[in-house]
Motif scaffolding. Structure first.
Motif, PDB file in Angstrom:
ATOM      1  N   LEU A 155       0.840  -1.171  -0.060  1.00 12.67           N
ATOM      2  CA  LEU A 155      -0.090   0.015   0.039  1.00 12.67           C
ATOM      3  C   LEU A 155       0.923   1.448  -0.144  1.00 12.67           C
ATOM      4  O   LEU A 155       0.582   2.169  -0.672  1.00 12.67           O
ATOM      5  N   ALA A 156       2.235   1.371   0.629  1.00 10.18           N
ATOM      6  CA  ALA A 156       2.806   2.377   0.739  1.00 10.18           C
ATOM      7  C   ALA A 156       3.437   2.743  -0.365  1.00 10.18           C
ATOM      8  O   ALA A 156       3.614   3.869  -0.878  1.00 10.18           O
ATOM      9  N   LEU A 157       3.751   1.581  -1.300  1.00  9.30           N
ATOM     10  CA  LEU A 157       4.431   1.731  -2.763  1.00  9.30           C
ATOM     11  C   LEU A 157       3.265   2.401  -3.634  1.00  9.30           C
ATOM     12  O   LEU A 157       3.796   3.141  -4.215  1.00  9.30           O
ATOM     13  N   MET A 158       2.097   1.892  -3.492  1.00  9.75           N
ATOM     14  CA  MET A 158       1.153   2.440  -4.381  1.00  9.75           C
ATOM     15  C   MET A 158       0.829   3.808  -4.025  1.00  9.75           C
ATOM     16  O   MET A 158       0.430   4.486  -4.889  1.00  9.75           O
ATOM     17  N   ARG A 159       0.953   4.204  -2.762  1.00  9.25           N
ATOM     18  CA  ARG A 159       0.403   5.509  -2.485  1.00  9.25           C
ATOM     19  C   ARG A 159       1.527   6.693  -3.105  1.00  9.25           C
ATOM     20  O   ARG A 159       1.268   7.422  -3.598  1.00  9.25           O
ATOM     21  N   LYS A 160       3.002   5.960  -2.834  1.00  7.54           N
ATOM     22  CA  LYS A 160       3.737   6.683  -3.468  1.00  7.54           C
ATOM     23  C   LYS A 160       3.704   6.985  -4.891  1.00  7.54           C
ATOM     24  O   LYS A 160       3.830   8.198  -5.674  1.00  7.54           O
ATOM     25  N   MET A 161       3.254   6.009  -5.694  1.00  9.63           N
ATOM     26  CA  MET A 161       3.201   6.181  -7.112  1.00  9.63           C
ATOM     27  C   MET A 161       1.890   7.031  -7.299  1.00  9.63           C
ATOM     28  O   MET A 161       1.904   7.787  -8.451  1.00  9.63           O
ATOM     29  N   ALA A 162       0.812   6.801  -6.581  1.00  7.51           N
ATOM     30  CA  ALA A 162      -0.391   7.732  -6.691  1.00  7.51           C
ATOM     31  C   ALA A 162       0.101   9.349  -6.666  1.00  7.51           C
ATOM     32  O   ALA A 162      -0.580  10.177  -7.032  1.00  7.51           O
ATOM     33  N   ASN A 163       1.206   9.653  -5.854  1.00 14.53           N
ATOM     34  CA  ASN A 163       1.592  11.131  -5.779  1.00 14.53           C
ATOM     35  C   ASN A 163       2.287  11.644  -7.029  1.00 14.53           C
ATOM     36  O   ASN A 163       2.436  12.921  -7.008  1.00 14.53           O
ATOM     37  N   PHE A 164       2.494  10.790  -8.091  1.00 16.41           N
ATOM     38  CA  PHE A 164       3.535  11.320  -9.069  1.00 16.41           C
ATOM     39  C   PHE A 164       2.686  12.284  -9.935  1.00 16.41           C
ATOM     40  O   PHE A 164       3.236  13.338 -10.198  1.00 16.41           O
ATOM     41  N   PRO A 165       1.552  12.414 -10.395  1.00 13.71           N
ATOM     42  CA  PRO A 165       0.844  13.400 -11.013  1.00 13.71           C
ATOM     43  C   PRO A 165       0.918  14.661 -10.480  1.00 13.71           C
ATOM     44  O   PRO A 165       1.016  15.778 -11.248  1.00 13.71           O
ATOM     45  N   GLU A 166       0.689  14.706  -8.907  1.00 12.19           N
ATOM     46  CA  GLU A 166       0.544  15.934  -8.272  1.00 12.19           C
ATOM     47  C   GLU A 166       1.935  16.574  -8.337  1.00 12.19           C
ATOM     48  O   GLU A 166       2.412  17.698  -8.407  1.00 12.19           O
ATOM     49  N   LEU A 167       3.017  15.567  -8.196  1.00 11.52           N
ATOM     50  CA  LEU A 167       4.450  16.062  -8.150  1.00 11.52           C
ATOM     51  C   LEU A 167       4.780  16.638  -9.444  1.00 11.52           C
ATOM     52  O   LEU A 167       5.380  17.760  -9.561  1.00 11.52           O
ATOM     53  N   VAL A 168       4.587  16.132 -10.429  1.00 14.68           N
ATOM     54  CA  VAL A 168       4.644  16.797 -12.019  1.00 14.68           C
ATOM     55  C   VAL A 168       3.885  18.246 -11.925  1.00 14.68           C
ATOM     56  O   VAL A 168       4.666  19.041 -12.276  1.00 14.68           O
ATOM     57  N   GLU A 169       2.707  18.194 -11.523  1.00 17.49           N
ATOM     58  CA  GLU A 169       1.982  19.499 -11.665  1.00 17.49           C
ATOM     59  C   GLU A 169       2.785  20.524 -10.647  1.00 17.49           C
ATOM     60  O   GLU A 169       3.260  21.680 -11.473  1.00 17.49           O
ATOM     61  N   LEU A 170       3.155  20.319  -9.633  1.00 18.72           N
ATOM     62  CA  LEU A 170       3.867  21.383  -8.935  1.00 18.72           C
ATOM     63  C   LEU A 170       5.329  21.712  -9.310  1.00 18.72           C
ATOM     64  O   LEU A 170       5.608  22.745  -9.244  1.00 18.72           O
ATOM     65  N   ALA A 171       5.911  20.664  -9.715  1.00 22.37           N
ATOM     66  CA  ALA A 171       7.354  20.817  -9.962  1.00 22.37           C
ATOM     67  C   ALA A 171       7.281  21.677 -11.281  1.00 22.37           C
ATOM     68  O   ALA A 171       8.310  22.503 -11.456  1.00 22.37           O
ATOM     69  N   ALA A 172       6.367  21.375 -12.195  1.00 18.55           N
ATOM     70  CA  ALA A 172       6.198  22.353 -13.401  1.00 18.55           C
ATOM     71  C   ALA A 172       5.766  23.785 -13.087  1.00 18.55           C
ATOM     72  O   ALA A 172       6.311  24.602 -13.536  1.00 18.55           O
ATOM     73  N   ARG A 173       4.649  24.046 -12.460  1.00 20.88           N
ATOM     74  CA  ARG A 173       4.395  25.129 -11.896  1.00 20.88           C
ATOM     75  C   ARG A 173       5.161  26.213 -11.051  1.00 20.88           C
ATOM     76  O   ARG A 173       5.507  27.288 -11.314  1.00 20.88           O
ATOM     77  N   ASP A 174       5.921  25.506 -10.153  1.00 30.19           N
ATOM     78  CA  ASP A 174       7.199  26.094  -9.610  1.00 30.19           C
ATOM     79  C   ASP A 174       8.416  26.129 -10.018  1.00 30.19           C
ATOM     80  O   ASP A 174       9.240  26.425  -9.269  1.00 30.19           O
ATOM     81  N   ARG A 175       8.665  25.628 -11.437  1.00 37.26           N
ATOM     82  CA  ARG A 175       9.770  25.351 -11.729  1.00 37.26           C
ATOM     83  C   ARG A 175      10.850  24.877 -10.758  1.00 37.26           C
ATOM     84  O   ARG A 175      12.041  25.438 -10.608  1.00 37.26           O
ATOM     85  N   ALA A 176      10.509  23.728 -10.463  1.00 37.30           N
ATOM     86  CA  ALA A 176      11.234  22.954  -9.368  1.00 37.30           C
ATOM     87  C   ALA A 176      11.546  21.613  -9.480  1.00 37.30           C
ATOM     88  O   ALA A 176      11.024  20.724  -8.857  1.00 37.30           O
ATOM     89  N   PRO A 177      12.497  21.439 -10.622  1.00 38.36           N
ATOM     90  CA  PRO A 177      12.581  20.016 -11.012  1.00 38.36           C
ATOM     91  C   PRO A 177      13.439  19.151  -9.640  1.00 38.36           C
ATOM     92  O   PRO A 177      13.409  17.815  -9.584  1.00 38.36           O
ATOM     93  N   PHE A 178      14.111  19.940  -8.625  1.00 42.03           N
ATOM     94  CA  PHE A 178      14.824  19.225  -7.631  1.00 42.03           C
ATOM     95  C   PHE A 178      13.775  18.295  -7.035  1.00 42.03           C
ATOM     96  O   PHE A 178      14.183  17.454  -6.112  1.00 42.03           O
ATOM     97  N   ARG A 179      12.453  18.530  -6.921  1.00 39.92           N
ATOM     98  CA  ARG A 179      11.558  17.608  -6.172  1.00 39.92           C
ATOM     99  C   ARG A 179      11.645  16.367  -6.681  1.00 39.92           C
ATOM    100  O   ARG A 179      10.958  15.284  -6.242  1.00 39.92           O
TER     101      ARG A 179
END
Length: 574
Positions: A492-516
């Protein structure tokens, strides 16, 4: 629709139902405003909507939260909804929802997390933009990594991005470069001449001069200094620009446009150049003034600390005049938003450029991302000079010693506004202390597991070692295995981490923050290692094995995708 959007709809529906049956008195339904709880044990998502509704509904926040929970529609998305603190609503996803992430990842592959709505704006992203008078240094390398990763993650989020390199090939520095090569040329031919105080003295200048001798011999020996400077300026310029293009291309960085500053000075059919047209246009707007024999831009009208010179008393254009014409050119080419990546030492230059865009009638369309320095170390000791030349360490030398993947990953490991301490020996280590090795090893380990799983099936035949990991996973797990067995906490923990990926992309793009991306990759790799420690794959019964192979395959896909957004490879064997 993302999981987050589905949850927001559920809460919105619950609020609407509570209002309609009179439980809550609200004139309008506020957004759910979901956020991640700081403590993962509190759930997958949390909403503060009850706190914001309390005053409007004239009810205690916890009472409002309970009303929302009581009115949640029947759904298979949420396993539990609990009230915490003064009125937070903590939501925990059902295992079936998380299992759905595995199906989605495997179905979408490299498109997982891709922005679903096209952005209306055309974005110009300019970075590196080094003078073509010397090799790229390590600082340029950081801008190359940062700009390339920003472009990759923004495109994945759905933005229309064009990458651009501005070639500073106009001005005094080009003449100085040509003259420096000329002096080295004469010295190599035995002439007793000294390099002037204003000159480029690096060993690469002598290398260019030697190349000219190898190709042209003494053909330029008796030319005038002016003739020699002009000829060598062009030869050296083309050679250095070609070298820097090659270094960047080998590093995986390419540009949609290489824009020459010289083109701004080239006359059009009417005999006017872009510089003159820009100056005339700004004059027509009323923001140009003649003062003390010079031409000034009235940037104080837009909040700058002082007005800026565009044309000097001697008639020479300033660098800012070129910049004014260049940024107008970007707007004329149809770009809606301009992003420039600059070194932190250019901080004072931002306001005048913002003023210039506002004067053109485009306020807010310039965005400047500042990057801090890179400090090189070797086993903890500062490195300032190249072993080969005794001069500055070039970007090319760093790549040759450390490699593309480690250089890219470690250059992205911190926010652009933080300095990076880059230890060469640490970057070369092949163990868990090196984050890029740790993440790549997780990917290679998954591929190895898939090969073993396929090798255990008679249908796999004898081509397991040579087969691609995706094909092996499809062969073992099939396109749609039953994922119900995936209920272990590590799964479940691994699946939760994968579920976070779309939001990560959205925020990293919005904030110009690829270090995330680097932080996420390490967390995802760690989650996979934990899963594999607690959940055996090969040797389990058929249903469990197929489900876990599918989960491992999904983790492989997301790891590879995360690495690709950084421009880092995902090896199948290490």
């Amino acid at each position: 629709m993302t999981i987050r959007e589905e949850l927001e709809q559920l809460i919105g529906s619950a609020l609407q139902s509570a209002v309609e049956d009179g439980t809550l008195a609200l004139d309008q339904i506020p957004p759910a405003a979901l956020e991640r709880p700081r403590d993962e044990s509190h759930g997958d998502w949390a909403s503060t909507v009850a706190l914001r509704c309390a005053k409007l509904a004239r009810r205690a926040p916890r009472d409002v939260a309970q009303a929302i929970i009581d009115h949640l529609p029947q759904n298979e998305l949420v396993e539990s909804a609990q009230i915490a603190g003064p009125g937070f609503i903590n939501l925990r996803l059902a295992p079936a929802t998380l299992q759905g992430v595995v199906r989605q990842v495997r179905a979408e592959g490299a498109d997982y997390g891709r922005g679903s709505q096209a952005q209306a704006q055309r974005i110009n992203l300019e970075y590196v933009s080094a003078n073509p008078t010397g090799p790229l240094h390590v600082g340029h390398g950081r801008w190359a990594v940062l700009g390339d990763a920003i472009a990759r993650v923004m495109r994945h989020a759905g933005y229309d991005v064009s990458e651009e390199f501005y070639i500073n090939d106009q001005g005094v520095q080009m003449n100085v470069f040509g003259n420096s090569v000329g002096v080295r040329y004469l010295q190599l031919l035995g002439h007793d001449v000294e390099l002037p105080e204003q000159a480029y003295g690096g060993a690469y200048v002598a290398d260019i001069a030697q190349a000219i001798i190898d190709e042209h011999g003494r053909a330029w020996e008796d030319a005038t200094d002016e003739e020699r400077m002009l000829a060598f300026r062009e030869i050296a310029y083309e050679r250095m620009l070609s070298l820097n293009r090659e270094v960047l291309a080998d590093f995986g960085v390419t540009f949609d446009c290489w824009f020459s500053e010289r083109s701004l000075y080239a006359p059009d059919d009417q005999g006017r150049n872009a510089i003159a047209r820009a100056l005339a246009a700004m004059t027509a707007k009323g923001f140009i003034e003649q003062r003390d024999g010079a031409t000034w831009f009235l940037s104080t009208a837009f909040g700058d600390t002082k007005d800026r010179v565009l044309v000097k008393e001697n008639g020479e254009y300033t660098y800012f005049m070129s910049d004014m014409a260049y940024h107008l050119n970007k707007i004329e080419r149809g770009f809606d938003h301009l992003i420039d990546l600059w070194g932190a030492d250019h901080h004072g230059y931002i306001k005048r450029c913002e003023a210039m865009l506002e004067a053109w009638g485009h306020p807010g369309r310039l965005e400047v991302v500042l990057g801090q320095l890179v400090n090189l170390f070797r086993d903890g000791e500062a490195v300032r000079m190249s072993k080969r030349t005794g001069e500055m360490v070039t970007f090319s030398e760093l790549i040759d010693e450390v490699g593309v993947d480690a250089t890219r990953y470690l250059m992205l490991s911190r926010s652009s506004d933080q300095q990076i301490d880059f230890d060469i020996e640490a970057a070369k280590k092949q163990d868990a202390s090196n984050p890029v090795y740790y993440v790549q090893y997780a990917h290679a380990r998954i591929c190895s597991i898939l090969r073993r799983a396929a090798g255990g099936q008679q249908a796999a035949g004898g081509a397991v070692e040579a087969a691609d990991a995706a094909l092996l996973a499809a062969r073992v797990a099939g396109p749609s295995p039953d994922l119900a067995p995936l209920t272990h906490e590590a799964e479940l923990a691994l699946m939760r981490k994968m579920a976070n990926f779309p939001e990560l992309v959205e925020l990293a793009a919005r904030d110009r923050a690829p270090f995330r991306l680097t932080h996420y990759a390490q967390d995802l790799a760690a989650a996979f290692h934990q899963f594999y420690t607690h959940c055996r794959i090969v040797g389990e019964d058929e249903a469990v094995m197929r489900a876990r192979v599918a989960l491992a395959d999904a983790a492989r896909i997301v790891l590879a995708l995360t690495l690709s957004l950084m421009g880092v490879s995902a090896p199948q064997k290490m």
